[in-house]
Design a protein around this motif. Structure first.
Motif, PDB file in Angstrom:
ATOM      1  N   THR A   8      48.240 -48.496  45.090  1.00 18.35           N
ATOM      2  CA  THR A   8      49.496 -48.625  44.381  1.00 18.35           C
ATOM      3  C   THR A   8      49.165 -49.514  43.060  1.00 18.35           C
ATOM      4  OG1 THR A   8      50.553 -48.721  46.313  1.00 18.35           O
ATOM      5  CG2 THR A   8      51.719 -49.396  44.471  1.00 18.35           C
ATOM      6  N   HIS A   9      49.323 -49.182  42.032  1.00 13.79           N
ATOM      7  CA  HIS A   9      49.137 -50.193  40.847  1.00 13.79           C
ATOM      8  C   HIS A   9      50.514 -50.547  40.297  1.00 13.79           C
ATOM      9  CE1 HIS A   9      44.814 -48.592  40.447  1.00 13.79           C
ATOM     10  NE2 HIS A   9      44.782 -49.560  41.082  1.00 13.79           N
ATOM     11  N   TYR A  10      50.570 -51.514  39.811  1.00  7.80           N
ATOM     12  CA  TYR A  10      51.704 -52.112  39.190  1.00  7.80           C
ATOM     13  C   TYR A  10      51.696 -52.275  37.731  1.00  7.80           C
ATOM     14  CZ  TYR A  10      53.099 -52.928  43.788  1.00  7.80           C
ATOM     15  OH  TYR A  10      53.350 -52.761  45.329  1.00  7.80           O
ATOM     16  N   ALA A  11      52.732 -51.919  37.026  1.00 10.35           N
ATOM     17  CA  ALA A  11      52.699 -51.974  35.721  1.00 10.35           C
ATOM     18  C   ALA A  11      53.146 -53.265  35.057  1.00 10.35           C
ATOM     19  CB  ALA A  11      53.359 -50.788  35.019  1.00 10.35           C
ATOM     20  N   CYS A  12      52.610 -53.970  34.418  1.00 10.03           N
ATOM     21  CA  CYS A  12      53.243 -55.256  33.776  1.00 10.03           C
ATOM     22  C   CYS A  12      54.093 -54.642  32.611  1.00 10.03           C
ATOM     23  CB  CYS A  12      52.019 -56.047  33.340  1.00 10.03           C
ATOM     24  SG  CYS A  12      52.486 -57.755  32.410  1.00 10.03           S
ATOM     25  N   PRO A  13      55.058 -55.619  32.225  1.00  8.89           N
ATOM     26  CA  PRO A  13      56.008 -55.201  31.352  1.00  8.89           C
ATOM     27  C   PRO A  13      55.654 -55.606  29.743  1.00  8.89           C
ATOM     28  CG  PRO A  13      57.040 -57.163  32.517  1.00  8.89           C
ATOM     29  CD  PRO A  13      55.945 -56.593  33.169  1.00  8.89           C
ATOM     30  N   CYS A  14      54.492 -56.067  29.881  1.00  5.27           N
ATOM     31  CA  CYS A  14      53.865 -56.592  28.347  1.00  5.27           C
ATOM     32  C   CYS A  14      53.676 -55.487  27.495  1.00  5.27           C
ATOM     33  CB  CYS A  14      52.762 -57.492  28.441  1.00  5.27           C
ATOM     34  SG  CYS A  14      51.332 -56.620  29.409  1.00  5.27           S
ATOM     35  N   SER A  15      53.366 -54.152  27.847  1.00  3.70           N
ATOM     36  CA  SER A  15      52.862 -53.324  27.064  1.00  3.70           C
ATOM     37  C   SER A  15      53.853 -52.378  26.585  1.00  3.70           C
ATOM     38  CB  SER A  15      51.748 -52.402  27.457  1.00  3.70           C
ATOM     39  OG  SER A  15      52.439 -51.540  28.488  1.00  3.70           O
ATOM     40  N   SER A  53      47.620 -51.440  31.291  1.00  5.13           N
ATOM     41  CA  SER A  53      48.619 -52.220  31.702  1.00  5.13           C
ATOM     42  C   SER A  53      49.016 -51.993  33.241  1.00  5.13           C
ATOM     43  CB  SER A  53      49.973 -51.738  31.098  1.00  5.13           C
ATOM     44  OG  SER A  53      50.042 -50.274  30.942  1.00  5.13           O
ATOM     45  N   LEU A  54      47.993 -51.243  34.042  1.00  2.02           N
ATOM     46  CA  LEU A  54      48.146 -51.110  35.465  1.00  2.02           C
ATOM     47  C   LEU A  54      47.300 -52.187  36.322  1.00  2.02           C
ATOM     48  CD1 LEU A  54      48.398 -47.298  36.082  1.00  2.02           C
ATOM     49  CD2 LEU A  54      50.277 -49.147  36.145  1.00  2.02           C
ATOM     50  N   SER A  55      47.878 -52.843  37.207  1.00  2.00           N
ATOM     51  CA  SER A  55      46.637 -53.783  37.870  1.00  2.00           C
ATOM     52  C   SER A  55      47.283 -53.571  39.391  1.00  2.00           C
ATOM     53  CB  SER A  55      46.764 -54.986  37.432  1.00  2.00           C
ATOM     54  OG  SER A  55      47.164 -55.234  36.258  1.00  2.00           O
ATOM     55  N   PRO A  56      46.119 -53.490  40.185  1.00  2.00           N
ATOM     56  CA  PRO A  56      46.518 -53.920  41.612  1.00  2.00           C
ATOM     57  C   PRO A  56      47.154 -54.900  41.956  1.00  2.00           C
ATOM     58  CG  PRO A  56      44.228 -54.071  41.417  1.00  2.00           C
ATOM     59  CD  PRO A  56      44.561 -53.705  39.844  1.00  2.00           C
ATOM     60  N   LEU A  57      47.973 -55.085  43.050  1.00  3.15           N
ATOM     61  CA  LEU A  57      48.792 -56.087  43.183  1.00  3.15           C
ATOM     62  C   LEU A  57      47.972 -57.484  43.451  1.00  3.15           C
ATOM     63  CD1 LEU A  57      51.649 -56.732  43.951  1.00  3.15           C
ATOM     64  CD2 LEU A  57      50.926 -56.315  46.265  1.00  3.15           C
ATOM     65  N   GLU A  67      61.052 -64.608  35.167  1.00  2.00           N
ATOM     66  CA  GLU A  67      61.349 -63.688  36.531  1.00  2.00           C
ATOM     67  C   GLU A  67      60.926 -62.418  35.754  1.00  2.00           C
ATOM     68  OE1 GLU A  67      65.437 -64.197  37.325  1.00  2.00           O
ATOM     69  OE2 GLU A  67      64.985 -66.001  38.493  1.00  2.00           O
ATOM     70  N   GLU A  68      59.399 -62.435  35.578  1.00  2.00           N
ATOM     71  CA  GLU A  68      58.728 -61.134  35.162  1.00  2.00           C
ATOM     72  C   GLU A  68      57.363 -61.169  36.001  1.00  2.00           C
ATOM     73  OE1 GLU A  68      61.290 -59.142  32.050  1.00  2.00           O
ATOM     74  OE2 GLU A  68      59.269 -58.824  32.888  1.00  2.00           O
ATOM     75  N   ILE A  69      56.711 -59.928  36.008  1.00  2.00           N
ATOM     76  CA  ILE A  69      55.545 -60.023  36.430  1.00  2.00           C
ATOM     77  C   ILE A  69      54.566 -60.326  35.332  1.00  2.00           C
ATOM     78  CG2 ILE A  69      53.576 -58.289  37.381  1.00  2.00           C
ATOM     79  CD1 ILE A  69      55.743 -56.688  38.418  1.00  2.00           C
ATOM     80  N   ARG A  70      53.417 -60.911  35.562  1.00  2.00           N
ATOM     81  CA  ARG A  70      52.332 -61.212  34.497  1.00  2.00           C
ATOM     82  C   ARG A  70      51.150 -60.628  34.910  1.00  2.00           C
ATOM     83  NH1 ARG A  70      55.539 -61.402  31.132  1.00  2.00           N
ATOM     84  NH2 ARG A  70      57.287 -62.959  30.949  1.00  2.00           N
ATOM     85  N   TRP A 546      57.520 -50.540  36.510  1.00  3.61           N
ATOM     86  CA  TRP A 546      56.895 -49.296  36.697  1.00  3.61           C
ATOM     87  C   TRP A 546      55.773 -49.516  37.730  1.00  3.61           C
ATOM     88  CZ3 TRP A 546      58.352 -44.358  35.783  1.00  3.61           C
ATOM     89  CH2 TRP A 546      59.311 -44.244  34.674  1.00  3.61           C
ATOM     90  N   CYS A 547      55.646 -48.479  38.561  1.00  2.00           N
ATOM     91  CA  CYS A 547      54.545 -48.700  39.399  1.00  2.00           C
ATOM     92  C   CYS A 547      53.862 -47.315  39.638  1.00  2.00           C
ATOM     93  CB  CYS A 547      55.226 -49.099  40.699  1.00  2.00           C
ATOM     94  SG  CYS A 547      54.206 -49.032  42.345  1.00  2.00           S
ATOM     95  N   VAL A 548      52.719 -47.061  39.585  1.00  2.00           N
ATOM     96  CA  VAL A 548      51.891 -45.940  39.862  1.00  2.00           C
ATOM     97  C   VAL A 548      51.387 -45.707  41.172  1.00  2.00           C
ATOM     98  CG1 VAL A 548      50.015 -44.406  39.231  1.00  2.00           C
ATOM     99  CG2 VAL A 548      51.630 -45.811  37.384  1.00  2.00           C
TER     100      VAL A 548
END
Lengths: 558, 205
Positions: A8-15, A53-57, A67-70, A546-548
Motif C-alpha cells: 500500500t502506498h499513500y499519496a501525499c497531497p503536495c503534488s 508522490s507515493l510513499s509507503p507508510l 492535519e495533512e499527510i507530509r 489518495w492511496c494506491v
C-alpha cells in the motif's frame, strides 16, 4: 514499486496529481496550463510522475496543525547538530593499523598505515604512512601538499593546484559582482530612490544636465567570466602530449577496474584529475547529522530527535507519524485464509525462491481490504475508485461496500485485555449455544469461512478498530485481442508494454470523517476560531487522500 | 507378567525446546558451549543455526579475592530471531601470537535472516538483517538499521544508526523511514521490520 505484493502506498497531497492547484493561482499564471488537473481527476499510479508522490507508510509524517499527510518532500529538514561522528572508527572499512617494531626490540619506531579489510588495499600502495594514529586527516593533508609541491617544480610550468584555482575564482567572482553592480547600490544612501528621480531633481535645479550625468556615470560592465589562470580559469591543453600519451598507454595496459569512476573522482577535489586508481587520494568519511523535520507549510516540528543524548540512542522529543493519524489500508486475497507471511521475514531458505504467482487476466478475483483506525474516535470512511484502473492495462474494480464506519483504537490495555476475546468477536454469530462455543474453542469454523459469500453493501468483517470490505477485481489483459483491421504503426507502438504496466495497482480515494469534542480539539484551538462547532459541542474533522494498492502482477494467458 | 507398555505422552517431539524464559531453541540447532550463551527471553533460534559459545576469551587464573565469573561468549537480547542455517561466531583476532575471542552482543528485536554469517562485535536493537549476509569480524551495527539481503559487511565497519546498508562491500545506501519499527500490533500487520518481534516469536512453532 515494491518488490513484494501486496503493498500500500499513500499519496501525499503536495503534488499536482493529487491536489489540483487552487484556481486563483492558476488563473494568475496564464502560461501555466494545468494539463492533467481537472476538477475531479483520478490518480493514475502508472503516471511517471506518480512515483514521486507515493510513499509507503513508514516514510510519512503527519502535520497535526495542517492535519495533512507530509511526505519526504514536504517536510523541510533542519540540521540540529553536527557532527555526530562515530567516535570508534572515522571511516568505514579502512582503519589505522600496524605497529612496526624493529626486530631487535631496542628502538621502537611506530608507524601507522591505512588498510582496507575488504580489498586489502593499504596506504603503503601510495606510499603514505602516519606517525600517530590520531588526526589522520591533518597528516593526510600535509602529505598531499608536500607531494603536490614536490611534483610541480620538477615538471616546470604547471597549472595551479585546485585549491589555488578555487581561491582565485572565488575572488574573481566577488570582484565581478561588486563591479557590475546592483543598480540600487549607488542610490541606497541617497534620498532619491531611482536614477530617474535624481536626474529630474538635478535638471530642475540646474547643475549638470541629464546627458552629462549619463556620460559620467560609469557604465556597469556586464559580468564576465574568468580569462586567465590568475582569475581562476583552468585550461586543459593538448600540448602536454607526453603526459597524455603516457596516460593512454597505461589505460590500455591496465584494465577497466584500474580506471576511476566518476563517483571516485568527485569524492574530493584532490581526486578530480585522477584517471587511474593508483592516483587516488584517501578521503575522510563525511560526518553524519541528525535531521529534524518541519512541515513546509506551517512551521510545526514533525520529528525532533533529542540532541542531548549520544549518537547511540535514537530518541525523539517529538515524532508525529502518519501511521498514528491516518486510516491504514491493506489488501489480501480472499482465497488465502490467513495473511501471507511477510516476505521480509523469510525464515527458511526455500521460501526465498518462491515467486508470487501471477494473476490471470479476465478472471474475477476477490480481495479483502482492511482499514485500520489508529485514532481514538470512530471514523466514517468513504472509498472511491475509478471503475477501470487508469493506465495501459484496464482492470475493473468494484468496491462492494464503499461507505462504512471503523471503531476507535483503544489504549494498549484495552487491546491486551480484549485480545483473548477478539477471536470470539470476529466469528459471525452462529446458531448460538453449542456451535458457537465449539467455534470459539477451535477458532474460526472451517465451514463457515467457505460458505460466506461477499455481499454488496455489507462489510466483511469488523473488529475493534478495523473493518474489512471486499473488493472485486477483474484484471485486464496485457495484450488486446487481434482485430480484423491491421493496426497502424502508432497504434502498435502505443500497445507496447512498458515496465510496470503489468502491475495491477488500484488507486483508491479514501475519505475519513470524524468528530472531536471541542475541548480535545487542540489543532482547532491553535488555528483559532475558524472551526464550525456543531450543536452538541463536537467539531467535524475530515481527512482525504489518495492511496494506491499494489495487488500483483498480471500474467500472460487467457 | 509383563509390564504394560508405557503410554507415550507425546506422539511426536516438538521442533522447539521452550525454556522458562520463553526462548525457543530448535532441536536441530547446533549449539556449542551452551553455558556461555545468554538468551534474554522470548528469542528464537531456528533449525540449522550454529552458535559457537565455545569460542570465548580464556580467563587467566583469578588471583585471591577476585572472582572468576562466568564468561558469556554470546549475549542475545529479547525477542530476537535467528533464522535457519545462520552461523553466530564470536569475532577473533590474532594478537601477540594468541588467538583471542571477544564477546558478542546482540540486542533486542533483532531479526537475522536465514543463512547469514554473523561475527559482528555488537548488533544493537531493532536491526533487521536480510538473508545470506556476511557480517565480518568486529563490525558494529547500531540501532534501527536495515541490512539488505546478500550484503557483505567488511571487518571493523561501523554502521551508523538508522541506515540502510547493502552491497559488497556494504555501503550505506539510504536511511530508514521515520516510522521504522512502528506499526506492529493490531491485526494483519503483527510485526514489521525493526518492530517488536514478540508476535513473530509466538508464531514460530
Amino acid at each position: 514499486m515494491a518488490a513484494t505484493f501486496p503493498y500500500t502506498h499513500y499519496a501525499c497531497p503536495c503534488s499536482n496529481l493529487t491536489t489540483p492547484a487552487p484556481t486563483s493561482i492558476s488563473a494568475k499564471r496564464a502560461s501555466l496550463i494545468p494539463v492533467d488537473a481537472p476538477e475531479d481527476s483520478t490518480f493514475n499510479p502508472h503516471d511517471p510522475r506518480a512515483n514521486y508522490s507515493l510513499s509507503p507508510l513508514d516514510r510519512l509524517l503527519f502535520c497535526d496543525e495542517c492535519e495533512e499527510i507530509r511526505c519526504q518532500r514536504c517536510y523541510g529538514e533542519e540540521i540540529i547538530h553536527c557532527p555526530t561522528c562515530l567516535f570508534e572508527v572515522p571511516s568505514s572499512g579502512v582503519r589505522s593499523d600496524g605497529n612496526r617494531r624493529s626486530s631487535s626490540g631496542e628502538e621502537v619506531e611506530e608507524t601507522y598505515i591505512l588498510q582496507c579489510h575488504y580489498c586489502d588495499w593499504s596506504s603503503l600502495d601510495i606510499g603514505v604512512h602516519f606517525s600517530k594514529p590520531t588526526k589522520i586527516t591533518e597528516q593526510l593533508a600535509k602529505q598531499r601538499k608536500s607531494r603536490v609541491s614536490s611534483r610541480s617544480p620538477a615538471a616546470g610550468a604547471q597549472p595551479l593546484s585546485h585549491d589555488e584555482t578555487f581561491a582565485n575564482l572565488a575572488t574573481f567572482y566577488k570582484e565581478q559582482l561588486s563591479e557590475s553592480g546592483d543598480p540600487q547600490n549607488p542610490y541606497s544612501n541617497s534620498p532619491y530612490s531611482s536614477p530617474n528621480n535624481l536626474a529630474r531633481i538635478m535638471s530642475l535645479y540646474g547643475g549638470l544636465s541629464v546627458n552629462a550625468l549619463k556620460k559620467t556615470r560609469e557604465k556597469p560592465q556586464p559580468m564576465r567570466e574568468a580569462r586567465g589562470a590568475k582569475e581562476g580559469m583552468l585550461m586543459c591543453s593538448f600540448e602536454d602530449k607526453a603526459a597524455n600519451d603516457a596516460l593512454l598507454q597505461s589505460m590500455q595496459t591496465l584494465d577497466w577496474a584500474n580506471t576511476t569512476t566518476t563517483g571516485q573522482r568527485l569524492s574530493a577535489p584532490a581526486n578530480n584529475d585522477a584517471r587511474l586508481v593508483d592516483a587516488l587520494w584517501p578521503v575522510a568519511t563525511r560526518l553524519r547529522t541528525r535531521k529534524c523535520r518541519r512541515c513546509r507549510f506551517c512551521p510545526q516540528y514533525l520529528s525532533y530527535p533529542d540532541p542531548k543524548l549520544k549518537v547511540g540512542n535514537l530518541r525523539y522529543k517529538i515524532r508525529v507519524l502518519a501511521l498514528n493519524h491516518i486510516p491504514r489500508l491493506s489488501i489480501r486475497s480472499l482465497q488465502t485464509s490467513c495473511p501471507l507471511p511477510n516476505p521480509a521475514f523469510c525464515l527458511h531458505a526455500a521460501d526465498l525462491q518462491q515467486r508470487q504467482p501471477d494473476i490471470q487476466p479476465h478472471i474475477t478475483r476477490q480481495y479483502i481490504l482492511t482499514i485500520r483506525n489508529p485514532i481514538l474516535e470512530p471514523i466514517r470512511i468513504t472509498l472511491a475508485t475509478p471503475t477501470t484502473t487508469p493506465g495501459r492495462v484496464a482492470s475493473r474494480v468494484t468496491i462492494l461496500c464503499p461507505s462504512f464506519t471503523v471503531g476507535p483504537a483503544g489504549d494498549v490495555w484495552d487491546e491486551a485485555l480484549s485480545s483473548s476475546t477478539t477471536s470470539m468477536a470476529t466469528i459471525a454469530p452462529g446458531n448460538g449455544g453449542r456451535q458457537a462455543a465449539m467455534e470459539s474453542l477451535t477458532g474460526r469454523g472451517a465451514d463457515e469461512s467457505l460458505d460466506r459469500q461477499p455481499e454488496a453493501g455489507k462489510v466483511w468483517e469488523r473488529t475493534k478498530n478495523s473493518t474489512s470490505v471486499v473488493l472485486e477485481i477483474v484484471p485486464g489483459a496485457l495484450k488486446s485481442l487481434p482485430g480484423i483491421v491491421p493496426k497502424s504503426e502508432t497504434e502498435l507502438e502505443e500497445e507496447e508494454l512498458e515496465e510496470g504496466d503489468d502491475v495491477l495497482e488500484v488507486p483508491i480515494y479514501v475519505r475519513a470523517e470524524w468528530e472531536v469534542s471541542e475541548e480535545h480539539d487542540d489543532a482547532g484551538d491553535r488555528k483559532g476560531g475558524k472551526r464550525i462547532v456543531e450543536a452538541d459541542g463536537n467539531v467535524k474533522k475530515e481527512l482525504a487522500f489518495w492511496c494506491v494498492l499494489g495487488v500483483g502482477r498480471i500474467g500472460e494467458g487467457g | 507378567m509383563s509390564r504394560p507398555q508405557a503410554v507415550t505422552r507425546r506422539s511426536a517431539k516438538s521442533e522447539y525446546i521452550e525454556t522458562d524464559t520463553g526462548n525457543k531453541i530448535s532441536r536441530r540447532a547446533r549449539i556449542e558451549g551452551k553455558q556461555n550463551i545468554m538468551l534474554a527471553g522470548k528469542s528464537v533460534v531456528m533449525a540449522g543455526a550454529i552458535l559457537r559459545g565455545d569460542l570465548h576469551r580464556k580467563i587467566d587464573r583469578p588471583a585471591e579475592g577476585e572472582k572468576g565469573g562466568p564468561i558469556t561468549a554470546i549475549n542475545i537480547g529479547r525477542a530476537s530471531v535467528i533464522s535457519t542455517d545462520c552461523t553466530i561466531r564470536p569475532p577473533m583476532r590474532m594478537s601477540r601470537g594468541l588467538m583471542t575471542f571477544y564477546p558478542m552482543r546482540i540486542g533486542d528485536n533483532v531479526f537475522i535472516g536465514s543463512g547469514t554469517h554473523v561475527s559482528a562485535l555488537s548488533i544493537s536493537s531493532h536491526v533487521h538483517i536480510g538473508a545470506n549476509c556476511v557480517l565480518s569480524a568486529f563490525c558494529i551495527i547500531k540501532e534501527s538499521c536495515k541490512i539488505l539481503p546478500d550484503t557483505v559487511v567488511p571487518p571493523h565497519m561501523v554502521i551508523p544508526p538508522g541506515s540502510v546498508v547493502g552491497g559488497r562491500p556494504a555501503r550505506v545506501v539510504g536511511e530508514v523511514g521515520e516510522g521504522w519499527g512502528q506499526g506492529g500490533g493490531g491485526e494483519g500487520e503483527e510485526y514489521v521490520e525493526g518492530g517488536d518481534l514478540r508476535a513473530l516469536v509466538r508464531s514460530i512453532k
